[in-house]
Design an enzyme around this catalytic site. Structure first.
Site, mmCIF file in Angstrom:
data_model
loop_
_atom_site.group_PDB
_atom_site.id
_atom_site.type_symbol
_atom_site.label_atom_id
_atom_site.label_comp_id
_atom_site.label_asym_id
_atom_site.label_seq_id
_atom_site.Cartn_x
_atom_site.Cartn_y
_atom_site.Cartn_z
ATOM 1 N N LYS A 113 9.486 2.232 -10.352
ATOM 2 C CA LYS A 113 8.291 1.418 -10.608
ATOM 3 C C LYS A 113 8.549 0.319 -11.628
ATOM 4 C CE LYS A 113 4.398 4.327 -9.287
ATOM 5 N NZ LYS A 113 3.138 4.944 -9.718
ATOM 6 N N LYS A 197 9.383 4.495 1.946
ATOM 7 C CA LYS A 197 8.180 5.326 1.984
ATOM 8 C C LYS A 197 6.952 4.519 2.395
ATOM 9 C CE LYS A 197 6.385 6.548 -1.932
ATOM 10 N NZ LYS A 197 6.041 7.075 -3.263
ATOM 11 N N LYS A 200 0.960 2.293 -0.596
ATOM 12 C CA LYS A 200 -0.180 1.390 -0.776
ATOM 13 C C LYS A 200 0.298 0.004 -1.161
ATOM 14 C CE LYS A 200 -3.021 5.055 -2.857
ATOM 15 N NZ LYS A 200 -3.349 5.684 -4.154
HETATM 16 P P1 AMP Z 1 -0.692 8.491 -4.987
HETATM 17 O O1 AMP Z 1 -1.400 7.602 -4.057
HETATM 18 O O2 AMP Z 1 0.618 7.934 -5.466
HETATM 19 O O3 AMP Z 1 -1.546 9.004 -6.081
HETATM 20 O O4 AMP Z 1 -0.297 9.768 -4.135
HETATM 21 C C1 AMP Z 1 -1.195 10.796 -3.829
HETATM 22 C C2 AMP Z 1 -0.493 11.915 -3.102
HETATM 23 O O5 AMP Z 1 0.011 11.438 -1.851
HETATM 24 C C3 AMP Z 1 0.718 12.466 -3.863
HETATM 25 O O6 AMP Z 1 0.748 13.877 -3.691
HETATM 26 C C4 AMP Z 1 1.895 11.829 -3.185
HETATM 27 O O7 AMP Z 1 3.057 12.615 -3.260
HETATM 28 C C5 AMP Z 1 1.395 11.736 -1.745
HETATM 29 N N1 AMP Z 1 2.054 10.628 -1.022
HETATM 30 C C6 AMP Z 1 2.008 9.311 -1.320
HETATM 31 N N2 AMP Z 1 2.715 8.590 -0.431
HETATM 32 C C7 AMP Z 1 3.224 9.496 0.460
HETATM 33 C C8 AMP Z 1 4.044 9.371 1.622
HETATM 34 N N3 AMP Z 1 4.470 8.195 2.064
HETATM 35 N N4 AMP Z 1 4.354 10.505 2.292
HETATM 36 C C9 AMP Z 1 3.903 11.716 1.861
HETATM 37 N N5 AMP Z 1 3.135 11.895 0.789
HETATM 38 C C10 AMP Z 1 2.790 10.803 0.082
#
Ligand code: AMP
Ligand code: TRP
Length: 334
Positions: A113, A197, A200
């Site tokens: 990041k 990956k 967002k």
């Molecule tokens: P975040 O939006 O970063 O807060 O992520 C929320 C949850 O979604 C966390 O448990 C992440 O590990 C999971 N997550 C985010 N992106 C992915 C992805 N591309 N594949 C699987 N899990 C994801």
């Protein structure tokens, strides 16, 4: 059997996508029947990267709506907003004093990041994992459903818990939490590049399926997704060497109850168009209703606020007991 305590969180930083759903949120709903569950919207984490206040507020409601639309039931699970429970920030400070700089320096997500800009990112981004440890340990959670990108943060949480227990001679005070990660779909990849990956922050909206995408958008995105010039392969081994195809198989399997082998047996030898049509249908069946419900709930802020208020009360009650013990153990005068 001892009841497990499950906790997880999602950052209110923008539209949620299929990776968030398959990697994490889908499991939240599954776990709430047998366990004590707490799911938070982690707004304190979100501001480690600057957020416009109106957007942060809106995104906080959107994650709340996404939780509800994905089947998390506020009667079974505690749904709350992190900043409304002050114990998160308070315990994070104590844990900052337990966690070692060397441990934080090893966090790969910080390196990703901050990139070449590490002198100019917030110090909150660096200490982010200790706040995450606080989220979990504040409720003595034992199980944490997350995508695989969070595995290292969970290992750090265990190290912090262990060191706290040792330093303060409070054996077993904090349990060592286990990650709950479903292997095949713990890392959903971009639809345009099977080596990065789904995220967002990807500039291309065609790289991801958003939970609020409508039917036509889902069809368009899957049609445009990268596959191969060959017909659908006939073995798992061949598919594993094709990142984009493998990703679509994982997604297909994640939104239906079919295994990858079952999917192969239907489409092997055909070109990808049938496969893509059926994958779109499966996604539309699973994802589009969630998007419709999110949009509906976003027009009912009164209900969303009520859910967050009730969640806040329950989370506060539970967290205050643990924080009181922590302050006692540390030696703060009451
Ligand atoms: P975040 O939006 O970063 O807060 O992520 C929320 C949850 O979604 C966390 O448990 C992440 O590990 C999971 N997550 C985010 N992106 C992915 C992805 N591309 N594949 C699987 N899990 C994801
Ligand atoms: N760090 C997680 C992410 O970026 C979000 C998060 C914050 C979290 N606190 C948590 C996940 C506690 C699980 C448990 O996705």
């Amino acid at each position: 059997m001892i009841k497990k305590t499950v906790l997880s969180g999602v950052q209110p930083t923008g539209d949620l996508h299929l990776g968030n759903y398959l990697g994490a949120i889908k499991n939240f709903a599954k776990m709430q029947n047998e366990n004590e569950c707490l799911f938070c919207i982690v707004d304190l984490h979100a501001i480690t990267v600057f957020q416009k206040s109106e957007e942060l507020r809106n995104n906080t409601y959107e994650v709340t709506a996404a939780y509800l639309a994905s089947g998390i039931d506020p009667k079974k699970s505690v749904i709350f907003n992190q900043s409304q429970v002050s114990g998160h920030a308070e315990l994070a400070w104590v844990l900052n004093c337990v966690c070692r700089m060397g441990w934080l320096n090893r966090m790969t997500q910080f390196k990703e990041k901050s990139g070449k800009n590490s002198e100019n990112v917030s110090s909150g981004l660096f200490t982010y994992p200790t706040l995450m440890a606080a989220d979990i340990l504040l409720y003595k959670a034992t199980h944490v459903p997350v995508g695989s990108d969070q595995k290292q943060h969970l290992e750090l949480t265990r190290d912090i818990a262990q060191k706290f227990n040792n330093d303060y001679e409070s054996q077993d005070f904090f349990p060592l939490p286990e990650p709950y990660i479903e292997k095949e779909i713990s890392r959903v990849m971009s639809l345009r590049d099977g080596t990065s990956k789904m995220s967002k922050s990807d500039i291309s909206d065609y790289s991801r399926i958003n939970l609020i995408d409508d039917k036509d958008t889902i069809i368009k995105k899957i049609k445009k997704s990268k596959t191969a010039d060959t017909p659908v392969p006939s073995s798992i081994e061949t598919i594993s060497d094709m990142p984009e195809v493998n990703n679509l198989f994982n997604i297909f399997s994640g939104v239906t109850s079919m295994s990858k082998n079952e999917i192969i047996s239907i489409y092997e030898g055909q070109n990808f168009s049938n496969f893509k049509n059926d994958l779109s249908d499966a996604l539309i069946e699973k994802i589009a209703p969630i998007g419709i419900e999110i949009k509906k709930l976003m027009n009912d802020k009164k209900y969303l606020n009520q859910v967050l208020q009730e969640g806040k009360e329950k989370a506060r009650k539970k967290s205050e007991l643990v924080l009181k013990d922590v302050y006692d153990i540390v030696g703060f005068v009451k």
